[in-house]
Structure formats: C-alpha cells, structure tokens
Design a protein around this motif. Structure first.
Motif, PDB file in Angstrom:
ATOM      1  N   LEU A   1       0.824  -1.212   0.000  1.00 24.83           N
ATOM      2  CA  LEU A   1       0.000   0.000   0.000  1.00 24.83           C
ATOM      3  C   LEU A   1       0.853   1.255   0.000  1.00 24.83           C
ATOM      4  O   LEU A   1       0.565   2.228  -0.686  1.00 24.83           O
ATOM      5  CB  LEU A   1      -0.917   0.019   1.226  1.00 24.83           C
TER       6      LEU A   1
ATOM      7  N   ASN B   1       3.881   1.378  -0.913  1.00 25.39           N
ATOM      8  CA  ASN B   1       4.854   1.292  -1.995  1.00 25.39           C
ATOM      9  C   ASN B   1       6.302   1.366  -1.499  1.00 25.39           C
ATOM     10  O   ASN B   1       7.134   2.068  -2.050  1.00 25.39           O
ATOM     11  CB  ASN B   1       4.592   2.409  -3.019  1.00 25.39           C
TER      12      ASN B   1
ATOM     13  N   THR C   1      -7.075  -6.206   0.620  1.00 24.04           N
ATOM     14  CA  THR C   1      -8.133  -5.935  -0.369  1.00 24.04           C
ATOM     15  C   THR C   1      -8.000  -4.532  -0.950  1.00 24.04           C
ATOM     16  O   THR C   1      -8.557  -4.232  -1.989  1.00 24.04           O
ATOM     17  CB  THR C   1      -9.539  -6.062   0.272  1.00 24.04           C
ATOM     18  N   PHE C   2      -7.253  -3.648  -0.251  1.00 25.64           N
ATOM     19  CA  PHE C   2      -7.062  -2.296  -0.769  1.00 25.64           C
ATOM     20  C   PHE C   2      -5.927  -2.219  -1.793  1.00 25.64           C
ATOM     21  O   PHE C   2      -5.761  -1.228  -2.465  1.00 25.64           O
ATOM     22  CB  PHE C   2      -6.762  -1.309   0.372  1.00 25.64           C
ATOM     23  N   VAL C   3      -5.120  -3.276  -1.815  1.00 25.77           N
ATOM     24  CA  VAL C   3      -4.007  -3.273  -2.769  1.00 25.77           C
ATOM     25  C   VAL C   3      -4.581  -3.519  -4.156  1.00 25.77           C
ATOM     26  O   VAL C   3      -5.197  -4.558  -4.408  1.00 25.77           O
ATOM     27  CB  VAL C   3      -2.970  -4.355  -2.414  1.00 25.77           C
ATOM     28  N   ARG C   4      -4.367  -2.547  -5.046  1.00 24.91           N
ATOM     29  CA  ARG C   4      -5.013  -2.638  -6.353  1.00 24.91           C
ATOM     30  C   ARG C   4      -4.257  -3.545  -7.323  1.00 24.91           C
ATOM     31  O   ARG C   4      -3.047  -3.742  -7.192  1.00 24.91           O
ATOM     32  CB  ARG C   4      -5.162  -1.237  -6.957  1.00 24.91           C
ATOM     33  N   GLY C   5      -4.968  -4.048  -8.245  1.00 21.55           N
ATOM     34  CA  GLY C   5      -4.352  -4.818  -9.322  1.00 21.55           C
ATOM     35  C   GLY C   5      -3.933  -6.205  -8.864  1.00 21.55           C
ATOM     36  O   GLY C   5      -4.348  -6.684  -7.805  1.00 21.55           O
TER      37      GLY C   5
ATOM     38  N   LYS D   1      -1.034  -7.096  -7.923  1.00 28.57           N
ATOM     39  CA  LYS D   1       0.240  -7.056  -7.212  1.00 28.57           C
ATOM     40  C   LYS D   1       0.269  -8.061  -6.051  1.00 28.57           C
ATOM     41  O   LYS D   1       1.295  -8.600  -5.708  1.00 28.57           O
ATOM     42  CB  LYS D   1       0.498  -5.644  -6.674  1.00 28.57           C
TER      43      LYS D   1
END
Lengths: 267, 242
Positions: free
Chosen positions: A56, A58, A107-111, A113
């Motif tokens: 999240l 990065n 679940t907030f991590v997009r894509g 990844k």
C-alpha cells in the motif's frame, strides 16, 4: 543445457527451499526450547500485515515486513510485562488481529500485485533472483550472529539466572533471536506461506530432539530434516501437483512421527 | 576497599516489603553466612546483589570488573534442551575453560561429564553447578542453600569442597542457609536476616546475641559449627575404611 535454462525456476526453488530450511534448523531448536511456537505464529501472521502495508505504501516489502514484525514483538513484550493477561491470550489476540488486519488491508491493494493465496500458502516455484539475493543476505546475517552468540543464547535458555550472573545480557539475546526469527520468516514466506511459517522451524526441531545429544547436534539434525522435507515436498508437488508448502510440511511431520516411533521402539 | 558494599538497600515486591534497610560488606577471601527463617528474604538478598531483582532504594557498590559465581537454590534447567554435563560447562567462553580439568578433578565430577544433565541426582547437579560457578573465575561465590537435597555425608564433603576452593581461588563466599543450627566452619561473619538484619558478627557472638535468641528462640541458641573430622573415610557400602 537447454533443459537447465528451461527449468531453472526449479533450481531456484530448490536452492531457496534448501537454504531457508537449513537456516530454520538452529532457530527452530531455540524456538522449541523457549516454547515459542505460538509467539512464532503471531510474528508469522504479522508478516501478512507487513506485506499489505508495504504494498500500500509502496515501500520495499522486506523492509515493511520486518518492521511490522518487530513492532508486533515490542507490543507483545509490553503486554506480557504490563497487561495482567495470560501470555497465550496476548498472543491469541495479536496473532489473529494482525492476520485479520493484513487480510483486510490486502483488499485495498489494487491490481494483481498481491496474490493473496501465494502469500498464505507459499509459492516456491515463483522464487526469483531478487528473492535469492535476499535469502543470501539473511543467511549471512544469521550464520554470523549464531556463530558468535550460540553459546550465550543456549546458556540464557538453559538458565537465565546463571547466564545473567556470567554477564550474558538476557534481553539482548532475546531481542536478537526475535530479529533473526523475523528475517527467516521474511524469506520463508515464498517457501511455505504465512500460515505454515512456524511449522518449517518447529517440526524439524521436534523430530531432531529424539536423536540429539547437544543443542548443536540438534540444530544440525533439524536443518538436515528440514532440507530433506523441502526436497521431498517439492518432489511430491511436482509429481502429484500438490501445493508445495503443505507438501513440505507434511513431509517434515512424517519425519517427526517416524523419529518418534523409532525412539519409542528403542526405549 | 570491599568487594561489595550494600548501603541501606530495601526491596519491595508488589508493594510488600521484602528487605528492609540492609547494609553489609563483603571482603575478599571471607566466608559470609546468611541465616534466617523461611521467607526472611535470604534468596532475594542474593538476587538483588546479583542484579536478578532490582532494589527499591539504597546503594549497591561493586568493585569494577567484579565477577560472580552463583549456585541457585533450585535451578530450573530447561527440560527441552538436550545437553551433557561437559557441554553445559563448555558454554562458558573459551578463556574460562582453562580451569576445566582442575575443577572437574577437584569436585570429582569427571565420571558425570558424559551424562545428560537432566539425569543427575540433586547432589551431583549441585557439584556441576559449583563447577560452572568456579570456572567463571568468581571474585564472590554465591551459594543459596547448596547442601539442600544432599545427604549428611555429602553435605560435609560439599562444605569441605567449598572451603578448599575458596582458599584455592581466594574468592569470597556468601552462603545462604535456613538451617539455623549449622554454620559452616571457617565462617568469618554470620548475618542473621529476617527482612532486616537482626544481628551480625562472629558465629560465637551471634549465638549469644539476645536479638538472635528473641527471634529464633532459645532452642536455636546452640549455633553449631560444622566441623568435619578427617580421621576416617567411608567405603561405598558405608562401612568405615581401615
């Protein structure tokens, strides 16, 4: 040659698995002496929280993971000393809290990844060259630390009182061990996954107990059993398409029950 | 300068006063016996000196570089660690291994070295712990009821060993005993402890001290010195050697 290039992911996986299993031997022994299986589980669950946070924010996932684990270790030790709650209750709270928080944050991590299943159950065949470099670094740190501190750590485990009087800093030994444990967990997630992390340390050490006459020999035997389990587990995984992590754990548990049966027959 | 000085040290644990205003000195080469009833705070006093329990108030002054040897009253040896007596003694850094063969010979534990430490009897374990404490080149050797769980004959031998090693390594010995009747021979000073120091002095003075009699009762007034008679030896079956 073509074969080697085509299947080099298998060699990377074998190298990673063998290295991590070998490192887990001595740490697993200390963990079993100190009855820290549940503490280990708590740290292991915290790794998922670290992973999710790192993705999240990065930042480097190893950095995020190790920092979160150490933070959780600090909270655990604070609650042990200050909250008037049984230690295993403290661990039960933090273990499941960090796992749940990690799962929600994931679940907030997009894509694509974050492949949650790969982190939960391991994905040994996905080990890449960067992972290998991290494993090598961790290996170096752990081998250097243990070669310098092994006798002190064992002294502190056998009798903290006597070790203290001989000038061993008990707290420092405990914190160092927690740090080393966290480092191994960080590189072991790819091998067996968050949920099975502690088994990689505990089960080979427990099996080794039946053969060992000293902590050092127990560490060597535990490492050997761990390495054997990784190789057999990967073989089972490739042959029968089993998930690799659970296959490794099943192999080491089989080694444990065999060792126990053999011990019972002899004694 | 004294090896160790305690000035007005008090200890409270969970708001309960365990040690009250303790002042004492330990000099090189002396044998200090601490006696007192159960719960008098004897073990706590040792642990405070050793830094295992922190004091609530007062001063603890140690000679710089002071080394301790400690034989606890009850050692909980971690049962999950497989370890032989030899390995247990080898856990000390290499520079403390120099005395190994001499200490093992002196204490007569050569036959125990290969045994797992968990298989030792009470007396054997005491000797192994004493060996480990001696290897550490202590300036002060702290013994918390070292003769506990050792039979009478063994006790005499143990006391003899302690006295011999004290002389050999010129260390001070601080020994705790709850047996009011027996103070080891060669004791230079007796401290009678019951939360506070009731009285202290030479063994013969203590036995006559009214405070000692008041607290421990007249029946304890015969403070006996252990003195070992060297005039005979026992065979393994207990018969007297001729």
């Amino acid at each position: 040659m073509n074969f080697l290039v085509q299947y080099n992911f298998i060699f990377r996986a074998i190298f990673a698995g063998v290295a991590v299993a070998a490192l887990s031997g001595p740490l697993g022994c200390i963990m079993s002496y100190r009855q820290m299986a549940y503490f280990g589980d708590t740290l292991a669950h915290a790794t998922l929280l670290g992973l999710a946070l790192a993705l999240l924010l990065n930042i480097n996932i190893y950095l995020g993971l190790v920092s979160v684990c150490l933070l959780v270790a600090v909270v655990v030790s604070y609650l042990f000393d200050n909250a008037k709650i049984a230690n295993d209750t403290v661990l039960g709270i933090l273990s499941h809290f960090t796992l749940s928080l990690g799962l929600v944050l994931a679940t907030f991590v997009r894509g694509a990844k974050l492949d949650l299943l790969a982190y939960l159950y391991g994905d040994i065949l996905a080990v890449n060259n960067t992972d290998l470099i991290y494993i090598a670094i961790v290996m170096l740190i752990i081998m250097l630390s243990l070669s310098r501190l092994w006798n002190k750590i064992i002294s502190a485990v056998i009798s903290p009182e006597i070790a203290h009087c001989e000038g061993v800093n008990i707290r420092l030994m405990q914190h160092t061990f927690t740090l080393l444990l966290t480092l191994v967990f960080a590189v072991a997630i790819k091998i067996v996954g968050v949920l099975l992390l502690t088994s990689l340390l505990i089960i080979p050490a427990a099996a080794a107990r039946f053969y060992a006459k000293s902590p050092f020999s127990m560490a060597v035997i535990a490492s050997s059993i761990g390495v054997g389990s990784v190789i057999i587990g990967m073989f089972l995984s490739l042959l029968f398409d089993w998930p690799a992590g659970p296959a490794i754990v099943i192999s080491s548990a089989f080694a444990f029950f065999t060792a126990y049966a053999q011990y019972k027959v002899i004694h | 300068m004294s090896l160790l000085t305690l000035e007005n040290v008090s200890v409270e644990i969970a708001e309960k006063l365990i040690l009250d205003n303790i002042s004492l000195r330990v000099e090189r080469g002396e044998l200090l016996s601490i006696i007192g009833p159960n719960g008098a705070g004897k073990s706590t006093l040792l642990k405070v000196i050793l830094g295992l329990i922190s004091k609530t108030s007062g001063k603890l002054i140690k000679l710089p570089g002071l080394r301790f040897g400690y034989v606890p009253q009850k050692l909980k040896i971690n049962a999950f660690v497989p370890i032989s007596v030899m390995r247990f003694l080898q856990l000390l850094p290499d520079k403390y291994q120099a005395r190994m063969s001499v200490v093992c010979n002196d204490l007569g534990i050569n036959n125990l070295l290969d045994k797992p430490i968990h298989n030792l009897s009470g007396g054997e374990l005491q000797k192994v712990l004493l060996a480990r404490a001696l290897l550490n080149k202590p300036d002060i050797l702290f013994l918390d009821e070292p003769a506990q769980g050792v039979d009478l004959n063994g006790q005499n031998k143990l006391y003899e060993l302690i006295a011999r090693n004290k002389a050999k390594y010129n260390c001070a010995v601080v020994m705790v005993s709850h047996d009011l009747h027996v103070v080891m021979s060669g004791t230079d000073k007796v401290i009678c402890l019951n939360q506070h120091i009731c009285c202290q002095g030479l063994p013969q003075e203590i036995a006559q001290n009214p405070k000692f009699l008041e607290i421990f009762g007249a029946e304890n007034s015969r403070l006996a010195l252990y003195t070992h008679q060297h005039n005979h030896q026992h065979n393994l079956d207990g018969s007297v050697e001729t």
